[in-house]
Write an enzyme that holds these catalytic residues in place. Structure first.
Site, PDB file in Angstrom:
ATOM      1  CD  GLU A   1      52.802  68.269  11.379  1.00 19.95           C
ATOM      2  OE1 GLU A   1      52.371  69.080  12.408  1.00 19.95           O
ATOM      3  OE2 GLU A   1      52.851  67.266  11.517  1.00 19.95           O
TER       4      GLU A   1
ATOM      5  CD  GLU B   1      56.730  65.509  12.744  1.00 18.77           C
ATOM      6  OE1 GLU B   1      55.629  65.337  13.667  1.00 18.77           O
ATOM      7  OE2 GLU B   1      57.321  66.625  12.479  1.00 18.77           O
TER       8      GLU B   1
HETATM    9  O1  AHR Z   1      56.148  65.291  16.867  1.00 25.85           O
HETATM   10  C1  AHR Z   1      55.377  66.405  17.605  1.00 25.85           C
HETATM   11  C2  AHR Z   1      54.775  67.139  16.509  1.00 25.85           C
HETATM   12  O2  AHR Z   1      54.013  66.512  15.986  1.00 25.85           O
HETATM   13  C3  AHR Z   1      55.818  67.786  15.614  1.00 25.85           C
HETATM   14  O3  AHR Z   1      56.359  68.906  16.257  1.00 25.85           O
HETATM   15  C4  AHR Z   1      54.885  68.366  14.679  1.00 25.85           C
HETATM   16  O4  AHR Z   1      55.349  68.196  13.196  1.00 25.85           O
HETATM   17  C5  AHR Z   1      53.774  67.216  14.606  1.00 25.85           C
HETATM   18  O5  AHR Z   1      52.532  67.945  14.707  1.00 25.85           O
END
Ligand code: AHR
Length: 492
Positions: free
Chosen positions: A174, A296
């Protein structure tokens, strides 16, 4: 009215990469500490510090790949703090997640030990945001260099003579946000630079994953592909379902019928995201060499009342079983581009498989869906056509039924079906062409209440049961899919 689902058992659509059934474990809340790691001196039964009960439960899912150490934590993590004698390891503050002390007792050696216990492939995410090229390069050398080198020698001093294998490596996380607030052009250049020093030592070949877009940031994908495509094997994509939006997510239980529908609609939106990002990627990579690594995903709600807001601990209901089932069907159906997905996160964080309370452990409805779907891993996706009623959600319409089908190496066919409707059943006629409808069995997970879930007092409230309420005639299997259900049918 009965709707038709046609499955062509002799028309294959490519392999469903088992890594679509991957997981994610971050140093966040009680995922690593208390979830996986309790330490060797704990009263909770463990092997070298790792909980036996969670390993046993997760082995049953055949977890193909596990992403670690983050997430946002990855871009604050300095791997050298997490090796050597544990009592000497540096204590730091996990500034991103709850401001708690991170004692670094779970580091590279412990992660590889966990992956061995789970029989899973490690996916390590490196630090671009606050790290250096040298630090990243030395981590790869530490893990994978065979022979004499400063990092390999250090690894040996720490008790690991032979190098580990490292297949998947993420270059930052990210980086448009917690990983450095970068603009895509800047990150694309940094990505090119950092990945240069992620070396392939000996026969260890690393699959390099560039940090991809947030949700519908198509410009990020465009710039990354334009500037850095030849240097990457995968491009990540992150998307969480927040029913009320990021700032007002809503509770995990006790939600309205309207919120149920919105959750379903936002889950179905995953498909549009994959298709649009993939179309941009096609422009630079028509051969589809570069994978979407959906590393994710999941349904992210408000934390449970009274818990640390930085720990992201939430309950998990039959609604989450639907989120999982629909998402996995979508990933399967896009197996030409989606080669990995990692649900967030394995234990006690966001959409978990497992919740723990000291020595107690429960399995969530999401866990059960992963277990019911595991036959899809590395199976051949089958051509599938579906007619479905629609559900109206505000000014949008979504299909009532989601489906996917695959054929395993032993010839058995698995069809997974989800009924997204909170109240209505779905009458289906599944026409399986090219395979006898002998030896059919099914398992279903469903509930009466929209927020039915498991608790430490009632751990088996929501779990799969055998389903045999179908009729067969010729090549057709007719059945009624209950509301809010996920069904897995196996035809041997
Ligand atoms: O999964 C929680 C968070 O969500 C992670 O650390 C991040 O990559 C995303 O914003």
């Amino acid at each position: 009215m009965t709707k038709k689902v046609i499955v062509n058992a002799d028309v294959g659509k490519g392999t469903i990469n088992k890594n679509i059934y991957g997981h994610f474990a971050e140093h966040l809340g009680r995922c690593i500490y208390e979830g996986f790691w309790v330490g060797e001196d704990s009263d909770i039964p463990n092997t070298n510090g790792i909980r036996n009960d969670v390993v046993e439960a997760l082995r049953n899912l055949n977890i193909p790949v596990l992403r670690w150490p983050g997430g946002c934590f990855a871009d604050e993590y300095h791997w050298k703090d997490g090796i050597g004698p544990r009592e000497n390891r540096k204590r730091m503050v996990n500034t991103h997640w709850g401001g708690v002390i991170e004692n670094n007792h779970f580091g590279t050696h412990e992660f590889y030990m966990l992956c061995d216990m789970l029989d899973t492939e490690p996916y390590i995410n490196g630090n671009v945001g606050s790290g250096t090229v040298q630090e990243m390069s030395e981590w790869v050398e530490y893990m994978t260099f065979n022979g004499e080198s400063p990092m390999a020698n250090w690894r040996k001093e720490n008790g690991k003579e032979e190098p580990w294998k490292l297949k998947y490596f993420g270059v930052g996380n990210e980086n448009w946000g917690c990983g450095g607030n970068m603009r895509p052009q800047y990150y694309a250049d940094l990505y090119r630079r950092f990945q240069t020093y992620v070396r392939d030592y000996g026969d260890n070949k690393i699959f390099r994953i560039a940090g991809g877009a947030n949700v519908d940031d198509y410009n990020w994908t465009e710039v990354l592909m334009r500037e850095a495509a030849p240097f990457m094997d995968g491009l990540s994509l992150h998307y969480y379902v927040h029913p009320g939006g990021f700032w007002n997510k809503g509770p995990a239980t006790g939600f309205s019928e309207e919120v149920w529908d919105i959750t379903m609609q936002k889950t179905v939106y995953t498909e549009e995201l994959i298709e649009k990002h993939s179309t941009i990627m096609d422009k630079y990579d028509p051969e589809k060499r570069i994978a979407i690594i959906f590393d994710e995903w999941g349904a992210w709600y408000d934390v449970e009342p009274g818990t640390n807001p930085g720990f992201l601990y939430q309950q998990n209901t039959i609604r989450d079983a639907l989120v999982a089932g629909i998402s996995l069907n979508i990933f399967n159906e896009h197996n030409d581009r989606v080669q990995m997905a990692n649900i967030a996160q394995t234990i006690n964080v966001i959409q978990s498989m497992i919740l723990t309370d000291k020595e107690k452990m429960i399995l969530t409805p999401t866990y059960h869906v992963f277990e019911m779907y595991k036959a899809h891993q590395d199976a051949e996706r089958l051509d599938l056509n579906i007619e479905s009623d629609s559900i109206k959600v505000g000014d949008k319409e979504i299909p009532q039924v989601s489906a996917s089908a695959s054929k395993a190496a032993d010839g058995s066919v698995t069809i997974t079906l989800c009924n997204l409707d909170k109240a209505k059943t779905a009458d289906l006629a599944v026409d399986l062409r090219g395979k006898d409808l002998a030896n059919v069995s099914g398992r279903i997970i469903t509930a009466d209440e929209m927020d039915a879930h498991n608790t430490f007092e009632n751990p088996d409230n929501v779990k799969p049961v055998a389903f045999d309420d179908f009729q067969t005639s010729g090549s057709e299997l007719t059945l009624t899919l209950p509301s809010k259900s996920v069904l897995s049918i196996t035809i041997k």
